[in-house]
Structures are given as structure tokens and as C-alpha cells.
Design an enzyme around this catalytic site. Structure first.
Site, short mmCIF file in Angstrom:
data_model
loop_
_atom_site.label_atom_id
_atom_site.label_comp_id
_atom_site.label_asym_id
_atom_site.label_seq_id
_atom_site.Cartn_x
_atom_site.Cartn_y
_atom_site.Cartn_z
N SER A 76 85.85 39.81 22.85
CA SER A 76 85.27 38.87 23.81
C SER A 76 83.80 38.55 23.52
CB SER A 76 85.46 39.43 25.22
OG SER A 76 85.08 38.51 26.20
N ASP A 291 82.48 32.13 25.92
CA ASP A 291 82.18 33.37 25.21
C ASP A 291 83.08 33.46 23.98
OD1 ASP A 291 84.58 33.87 26.48
OD2 ASP A 291 84.11 35.95 26.98
N ASP A 293 85.86 34.77 23.07
CA ASP A 293 87.31 34.54 23.09
C ASP A 293 87.70 33.48 24.11
OD1 ASP A 293 86.80 36.10 25.35
OD2 ASP A 293 88.70 37.21 25.21
N GLU A 385 84.17 36.22 38.77
CA GLU A 385 83.04 37.13 38.65
C GLU A 385 81.81 36.28 38.35
OE1 GLU A 385 84.18 41.33 37.04
OE2 GLU A 385 85.11 39.87 35.71
N ASN A 387 79.87 36.58 36.06
CA ASN A 387 79.75 36.38 34.61
C ASN A 387 80.54 35.18 34.09
OD1 ASN A 387 82.47 37.19 34.38
ND2 ASN A 387 81.94 39.30 33.87
N SER A 512 78.53 52.47 34.65
CA SER A 512 79.29 51.68 33.67
C SER A 512 80.65 52.32 33.45
CB SER A 512 78.51 51.61 32.35
OG SER A 512 79.35 51.18 31.30
N GLY A 513 81.63 51.51 33.08
CA GLY A 513 82.95 52.05 32.80
C GLY A 513 83.11 52.51 31.36
N ARG A 519 74.15 50.83 36.22
CA ARG A 519 73.65 49.47 36.41
C ARG A 519 73.10 49.32 37.83
NH1 ARG A 519 75.50 47.39 31.74
NH2 ARG A 519 77.54 48.13 31.02
#
Length: 557
Positions: A76, A291, A293, A385, A387, A512-513, A519
Site C-alpha cells: 500500500s 496511494d 495500491d 478513515e 487517511n 501502534s498495531g 500515537r
């Protein structure tokens, strides 16, 4: 090894698995985790993972009675040296959550144990090995993609699955293909199962929706030097003069170009246009970025004062949701069809307030799977989202209502026709930058909005996102859709007390994951206060966690 018990039906291919597995050994020191984005890390270390994902995808198809499963090889918006892979279930949706753990377990099994671990998985999951197995797969333009496809194909061969290579294409096209293949010949037929089918479905719906509207001025599109470039070029051929594109950052062959100083993530995080567009954009001209992808979309423009103004996922959600609510009302369906919006804690507070006055708004934890699931609870669910990743979901019962509803006035008939065309324009399987872009252009055409008028629907609260490196992100646990900290104990109260000192102050902290990072998001009425609040909260997190002294927040207070 003893022979298979009766519980496994069909032939378990021990020899084939051991043969192909030996061609793709896993390095002992590497550990992998299947998250929201699937597996994602440096492309050069993913060979064993892709082989095992091929095996898992083939078994997933068998478990689902031979329905086609998808595999997308992409990272991505990540840098070019990264790569990744994710599985797609038969309706074009993300992999069932329970199988994420299976993916992780298989990816991390030692070379010596892999065949046995796989055998136990097949037995325990009651997978009938005599069932057929079908997998369609694609990749983006990353240089590691070609070799990873070969590893994936070996995984399919080990199980004897039927593979279909969709080539180099976008993530949304792959999701579209999966649903189109599985619904072919049914009353839920999604479209022709080809890239051309994807373009045809969207472009026909777009033409109908903008028919009779004033000519749409050209749209500048930053393709992130990724797979969105060739796909946008093909889409332009289908649209013709209905919507002229001016494409930038279309170089998919020069090493290091992908997502480098361009793309949706660059625009969102840097809050400025790609350097390649400096001096290109006229004042008020619409521009957008995809982005790597093409599943995220970010709009923006330069105003009369030469200021850069960003129209992110929140702005897209508000524009689209308000338009759909109006169409539902005009079609005479307001009592029968309920529209809702799903956001995350990162949504700007001003967007939430704007939407809440018009329709239900729900907040979920970060991650597409959470938003998608929540959006399915509405008759028409809009999720985005901040983003720029999102889409619109029309429930099966709503699709049926739209098809059968008898309008009583010409105005109702027109609105109903628009809603039916929207169901064809929107890629309901996943966030799709190109589909979302056409959706935005439809709304702007119907409302006769410029980018300036769209932006003026509400004013974003200034906000700041700060990343704090910590020794152990797992020490930070959240609740209330990640908006409040449960641990470390007492830290949330300190954040709450600090927010009260700022006009419109809001801040939350989430781990974060994927990396040992916490964050911090903050917003306030004034830019200076949003910045100050963010860094003060970051300082609290740093002090609480015993952060890395070499990586303390730059503007630490």
C-alpha cells in the site's frame, strides 16, 4: 508419521507440501504477524510467508466449498522496499478474523514442523481435502512482487489449487474480481469478472449520474508512482471527455519512486502537495492523490491566499453522506432506509459535529475491518478513515428496496435512479480510491460545488499527530473505541485534566498495531494550542513509558 485419521477426508499431500516448502525455507530468527493489513514487512524476507499464504488460501477455498478466495501482494502506502500480502474472502471482504491467527501460526511454524502443523490445522478445522480449491491473485508494482508471486504459486501447487493470475493491478480491482467471480450467474451478480468489467461498471454508472450536468473541468491526479497510474490511464479511456484526467507521478519503473514524496499518505502526513505539483495547481483547482495500491484517496487545493487546504477522508465522508441522505429523502424512502456514518477516533471533531446534526454517527477502533463491520449495521453505511480509506455499503435489503420501490412523482423517480446508479459506481468490497474519486466528482457536479465550496461546509479543528517510541507498546491498553486509556493507570485522568486547559481540547493515545510506538492525537480551536497539547501529552506518555532518550518527541515540553 502415522496415516491420516478418518476425520480428514480426501488426500493430504504430505510429499508435495514438504517438497515445495523446502524451496521456501523460513529464517529461524524471523517472526511474522497477520494484522489489519495482512503480513507487511521488508519484501526480501517474505518468500516463506507467501508460500504459506498460498497454502492457506487454497485451504480457505476448500473450507468454503470451493468458492474463490483472493490474495493481494502489496504494501500500500509503505516505502518501496516493503511488501506484504493479505487474503480476501469470497464476497470481496477481508479475511474472517478467526483465520488471522491461523495465518500467523502457519507463517511462524519451523521448517521441520510445517507439514505437521498444517496437518493438525486441516484436521482440527475439518477441512475436506477432496473439495475443489480456487484462488485469484494480483500484485502491485513493487520490484519484489514478481518473486513473491512465484512463492505464492508454489503454495497453490502444493495443495493442487486452481490459480488465476490477475497480474499487476490495484487492491480494489482484486477485491472486485473476487466478488464478481463468486456471484457470477446469481441474482447478486456484481459485474463481469475482469478488469474491463470493473471499468465498464464504474464508467457507465458515472456517465449516467453526471448526464445533463455542466462539463466537469479536468482533475489533477497524483498516482504515487504506483499501480494506480496504469489503472487510472485505462479508466480515462472509458470516461473520455466526461471527466478529463491530468496524471502526475506515473513512473512505475524508476527504482525508489513508489510513494516517495507523493501519494495520499504523503499529502495527509505532510499536509502539503507533492513537490511535483508545486507551481502546477491553479488557485481553486481540484487535485487528488492515490496511494501505492490505490485504495486511499486525498483531495486538496490551493486557495486565493496560496494556502494549501486538504480534503481528507472526513471531508469525503461528510460530502457523500449528506448527498445520500438527501437522495433517500427525495426518493421517498427516508422512513425505510436509514443512513449512518462510521468514523474512528482520528476523525476531526468538527466533522463529527457536522454529521451528527444530520444522521447517526458511530465510532469504532482503528482498522478497516472494524469500520466495515459497523457500516454493515446500517441500511446504507458510509465509512471513511481520515487517511482517505473508505466506501459506502448498501445492505442486501436496501438493494432490493431500491430495485422494487415505485416512485410516485418525477422527483422521486429521478432520486431513485441516482441511488441505483450509485450502487453501481461504488466499489462496496473495499475502499477504492478511483471509485471514491468518481463518487466525489458526482456529488460536486450535482451540488455545483467547487473545491472551495466543498471545503467551506465546515472548518476542521487544527490537529496534530505525534509518534512516541516506547520500550513496550503493550503497556498501553484502550477502551471506548480507542478513545480512552485503561492502562497505564492514572494517565487518562492527567490527559483529561490537560485537555480542559485548551479551548476545544481533545486528545487520545493509542498503541501502534505493528511497532513499539504510541500515537498521540490532539486537536484544539487554535493551531498553536493543538500543537502544544499534542506534545504535552506525548511528554506524559514518554515519562510514563520510560521512552527511548534518543527518540523523545522533538518538541517535548
Amino acid at each position: 508419521m502415522s496415516g491420516p485419521p478418518v476425520s480428514i477426508r480426501g488426500h493430504f499431500p504430505h510429499k508435495e507440501i514438504e517438497h515445495y516448502s523446502s524451496l521456501h525455507p523460513k529464517a529461524r530468527h524471523l517472526q511474522f504477524s497477520y494484522g489489519t493489513a495482512g503480513f507487511r514487512t521488508l519484501g526480501v524476507v517474505l518468500d516463506s510467508v507467501l508460500f504459506r499464504v498460498g497454502v492457506l488460501a487454497a485451504l480457505r477455498s476448500k473450507k468454503l466449498d470451493g468458492k474463490t478466495v483472493g490474495v493481494m501482494i502489496t504494501a500500500s502506502h509503505n516505502p518501496e522496499e516493503d511488501n506484504g500480502v493479505k487474503l480476501v474472502d469470497p464476497r470481496g471482504e477481508m479475511l474472517e478474523a478467526a483465520w488471522e491467527a491461523h495465518a500467523t501460526n502457519l507463517a511462524n511454524a519451523s521448517n521441520e514442523d510445517f507439514s505437521d502443523v498444517l496437518y493438525d490445522f486441516v484436521r482440527d478445522s475439518r477441512i475436506d481435502m477432496s473439495k475443489p480449491s480456487r484462488v485469484v491473485y494480483a500484485r502491485d508494482t513493487r520490484p519484489t512482487g514478481e518473486s513473491l508471486v512465484k512463492a505464492l504459486e508454489d503454495g497453490l501447487k502444493a495443495i493442487g489449487a486452481e490459480g488465476r493470475d490477475a497480474g499487476i493491478t490495484t487492491t480494489p480491482v482484486l477485491h472486485y474480481l473476487v466478488r464478481a467471480i463468486n456471484t457470477k450467474g446469481t441474482k447478486e451478480e456484481y459485474g463481469e469478472d475482469s478488469e474491463d468489467g470493473y471499468f465498464q461498471k464504474m464508467s457507465e454508472a458515472f456517465r449516467k449520474l453526471v448526464s445533463g450536468r455542466p462539463r466537469i473541468p479536468p482533475l489533477v491526479i497524483d498516482c504515487a508512482n504506483g499501480v494506480g497510474a496504469p489503472i487510472a490511464k485505462k479508466l480515462a479511456e472509458y470516461l473520455g471527455e466526461t471527466l478529463p484526467f491530468v496524471l502526475y507521478n506515473t513512473d512505475t519503473t524508476t527504482p525508489g519512486g513508489l510513494n516517495n514524496n507523493c501519494g495520499a499518505d504523503y499529502v495527509k502526513t505532510q499536509q502539503k502537495p507533492p513537490p511535483s505539483l508545486n507551481g502546477v495547481l491553479q488557485k481553486g483547482q481540484r487535485a487528488c492523490s492515490l496511494d501505492g495500491d490505490a485504495d486511499r484517496l486525498m483531495y486538496y487545493f490551493i486557495d486565493e491566499r496560496n494556502y494549501f487546504l486538504m480534503l481528507d477522508g472526513d471531508k469525503i465522508a461528510t460530502l457523500v453522506a449528506a448527498f445520500i441522505v438527501d437522495l433517500v429523502r427525495l426518493a421517498g424512502l427516508a422512513e425505510q432506509v436509514k443512513v449512518g456514518v462510521v468514523q474512528t477516533a482520528y476523525a476531526n471533531g468538527a466533522s463529527t459535529k457536522y454529521l451528527a446534526d444530520k444522521l447517526p454517527v458511530r465510532c469504532t477502533p482503528t482498522g478497516v475491518k472494524h469500520l466495515h463491520h459497523a457500516a454493515e449495521q446500517f441500511n446504507i453505511g458510509v465509512y471513511f478513515e481520515a487517511n482517505g480509506h473508505g466506501t459506502v455499503l448498501f445492505s442486501p435489503s436496501t438493494l432490493e428496496k431500491l430495485e422494487k420501490h415505485e416512485p410516485s412523482t418525477p422527483a422521486q423517480s429521478t432520486a431513485l435512479r441516482h441511488l441505483n446508479n450509485l450502487t453501481q459506481l461504488v466499489n462496496q468490497t473495499v475502499g477504492d480510491a478511483l471509485s471514491d474519486m468518481l463518487l466525489v466528482e458526482v456529488v460536486l457536479a450535482h451540488k455545483a460545488y467547487s473545491a472551495i465550496e466543498w471545503n467551506s461546509l465546515y472548518t476542521d479543528l487544527p490537529n496534530r499527530l505525534v509518534k512516541v517510541h516506547v520500550p513496550n507498546r503493550n503497556a498501553f491498553k484502550t477502551e471506548d473505541a480507542e478513545r480512552r486509556l485503561v492502562s497505564p493507570r492514572g494517565l487518562q485522568k492527567k490527559i483529561d485534566d490537560l485537555c480542559k486547559r485548551y479551548d476545544g481540547g481533545r486528545s487520545f493515545v493509542r498503541p501502534s498495531g505493528t511497532e513499539d510506538v504510541v500515537r498521540v492525537y490532539a486537536e484544539a480551536v487554535l493551531r498553536s494550542q493543538a500543537d502544544e497539547l499534542a506534545f504535552r501529552v506525548a511528554g506524559m506518555v514518554y515519562d510514563e513509558a520510560g521512552g527511548d532518550p534518543h527518540r523523545r518527541p522533538k518538541e517535548y515540553y
